[in-house]
Enzyme design. Structure first.
Site, PDB file in Angstrom:
ATOM      1  N   TYR A 178      28.550  35.243  53.028  1.00 38.42           N
ATOM      2  CA  TYR A 178      30.728  35.037  52.342  1.00 38.42           C
ATOM      3  C   TYR A 178      30.454  33.647  53.792  1.00 38.42           C
ATOM      4  CZ  TYR A 178      31.574  39.120  50.118  1.00 38.42           C
ATOM      5  OH  TYR A 178      31.187  40.876  49.037  1.00 38.42           O
ATOM      6  N   SER A 193      36.032  43.279  41.791  1.00 37.62           N
ATOM      7  CA  SER A 193      35.956  42.842  40.496  1.00 37.62           C
ATOM      8  C   SER A 193      36.549  43.979  40.108  1.00 37.62           C
ATOM      9  CB  SER A 193      35.715  41.765  39.533  1.00 37.62           C
ATOM     10  OG  SER A 193      36.205  41.015  39.235  1.00 37.62           O
ATOM     11  N   PRO A 194      37.691  45.016  40.348  1.00 34.18           N
ATOM     12  CA  PRO A 194      38.118  46.070  39.195  1.00 34.18           C
ATOM     13  C   PRO A 194      39.814  45.618  38.707  1.00 34.18           C
ATOM     14  CG  PRO A 194      39.072  45.831  41.945  1.00 34.18           C
ATOM     15  CD  PRO A 194      38.333  44.846  42.215  1.00 34.18           C
ATOM     16  N   LEU A 195      40.026  44.598  38.747  1.00 32.95           N
ATOM     17  CA  LEU A 195      41.241  43.964  38.110  1.00 32.95           C
ATOM     18  C   LEU A 195      40.196  43.391  36.790  1.00 32.95           C
ATOM     19  CD1 LEU A 195      43.780  43.003  40.540  1.00 32.95           C
ATOM     20  CD2 LEU A 195      43.985  45.029  39.178  1.00 32.95           C
ATOM     21  N   GLY A 196      38.810  42.704  37.300  1.00 31.60           N
ATOM     22  CA  GLY A 196      38.680  42.495  36.275  1.00 31.60           C
ATOM     23  C   GLY A 196      39.511  40.781  35.915  1.00 31.60           C
ATOM     24  N   VAL A 207      41.780  40.488  33.680  1.00 27.35           N
ATOM     25  CA  VAL A 207      42.971  40.607  32.914  1.00 27.35           C
ATOM     26  C   VAL A 207      43.831  39.135  33.056  1.00 27.35           C
ATOM     27  CG1 VAL A 207      45.308  42.705  32.737  1.00 27.35           C
ATOM     28  CG2 VAL A 207      42.519  43.011  32.504  1.00 27.35           C
ATOM     29  N   PHE A 208      44.298  39.280  34.583  1.00 29.26           N
ATOM     30  CA  PHE A 208      45.571  37.966  35.161  1.00 29.26           C
ATOM     31  C   PHE A 208      44.539  36.779  35.298  1.00 29.26           C
ATOM     32  CE2 PHE A 208      46.259  41.976  37.167  1.00 29.26           C
ATOM     33  CZ  PHE A 208      47.377  42.161  36.665  1.00 29.26           C
ATOM     34  N   GLU A 242      42.360  34.937  32.360  1.00 33.99           N
ATOM     35  CA  GLU A 242      42.162  34.404  31.301  1.00 33.99           C
ATOM     36  C   GLU A 242      43.205  35.033  30.614  1.00 33.99           C
ATOM     37  OE1 GLU A 242      38.527  35.786  30.222  1.00 33.99           O
ATOM     38  OE2 GLU A 242      37.153  35.195  31.995  1.00 33.99           O
TER      39      GLU A 242
END
Length: 287
Positions: free
Chosen positions: A46, A200-203, A205-206, A208
């Site tokens: 990182y 990346s648990p929200l994928g 959705v916000f 794209e």
């Protein structure tokens, strides 16, 4: 294993994102802890091999006790960075390199041990015997407590698990990337007592605007009032309902969203609501 219900991912704290100062990073550490987020997820690469050292400096200045937090780090990726003379991005699970890499992370994080060490990506050239030797030595020396992998398939976990105990597999998993639920990955972990962590648990959705994400937003919107929740909280609640006991690694540096993520752990989606959300993501009913 004693990790917080939500894990704070540090990938964007440094050069790859917010470029926090030492005091800003120390403030983030303290804020996370105040909300019950005590586990911090790192990787040696990182910030091009710089973020661990910046975090270590901030942690030392924060006044937080080492026993009050859990530190995760990943190793194995040889990244193209100024500090490394790599000709190509590749993976290295040579015993001597593994031990050296962990010692570098310990030095940078200013700690005597990692609560969890993960192999960052599977390598076609990894040998389970050599990995097991390195892990055994690191555990004997008290430099790591738990051991796991990241982005490993069931067959790769099976191969490595013959030589060394795997405590965790950190995988990509979300409503928009839920293949692990169908390809045997989560089944394998549940049946072998391996804890899943989800990056990346929200994928998407916000991130794209697609037919899929529009369907998801519409369905989540219909449930907001029922659960008195935000969309991101419902996405996390959907993930948390899986019986394998997934722990989300949340990458946000927004303090409000971090608090909301912890509050999501208290939401218990009703069975049919869980399937309504899944159907919205898939675009068709379940078989």
């Amino acid at each position: 294993m004693n990790y917080s219900e939500i894990i704070s991912g540090t990938m964007t704290w440094g050069a790859w994102g917010k470029q926090f100062s030492t005091s800003e990073m120390a403030s983030m550490i303290q804020h996370c802890i105040s909300k019950g987020i005590t586990t911090f997820d790192h990787a040696d690469i990182y910030g091009g091999y710089t973020t661990e050292a910046e975090f270590g400096k901030a942690f030392t200045s924060s006044g937080v006790k080492r026993e009050d937090i859990q530190l995760i780090s990943k190793m194995g990726i040889q990244y193209m960075a100024e500090s490394r003379k790599n000709k190509v991005k590749h993976y290295d699970y040579n015993k001597d390199y593994m031990i050296w890499s962990v010692e570098e992370s310990l030095k940078n994080l200013q700690t005597e041990y990692l609560d969890l060490l993960l192999l960052h990506r599977p390598s076609p050239l990894m040998h389970p015997d050599e990995i097991a030797e390195a892990i055994s030595l690191l555990k004997q020396q008290g430099k790591i407590r738990d051991f796991g992998v990241s982005n490993f398939t069931p067959s790769q976990m099976d191969m490595l698990g013959l030589r060394v105990d795997i405590d965790v597999n950190q995988i990509e998993f979300s409503l928009t990337a839920h293949e692990a639920m169908h390809d045997g990955t989560l089944d394998f972990m549940l049946s072998h007592g391996i804890k899943p962590m989800a990056w990346s648990p929200l994928g998407s959705v916000f991130r794209e605007d697609t037919e899929q994400t529009r369907r998801i937003h519409k369905q989540l919107g219909a449930l907001l009032g029922k659960y008195n929740a935000t969309e991101d909280q419902l996405l996390l609640a959907w993930l948390l309902k899986h019986p394998s006991g997934i722990t989300p690694v949340v990458g946000t540096t927004n303090k409000t969203r971090l608090q909301q993520a912890m509050e999501a752990t208290k939401i218990d989606l009703e069975l049919e609501d869980w399937f309504l959300i899944l159907v919205a993501a898939q675009g068709h009913k379940v078989p």
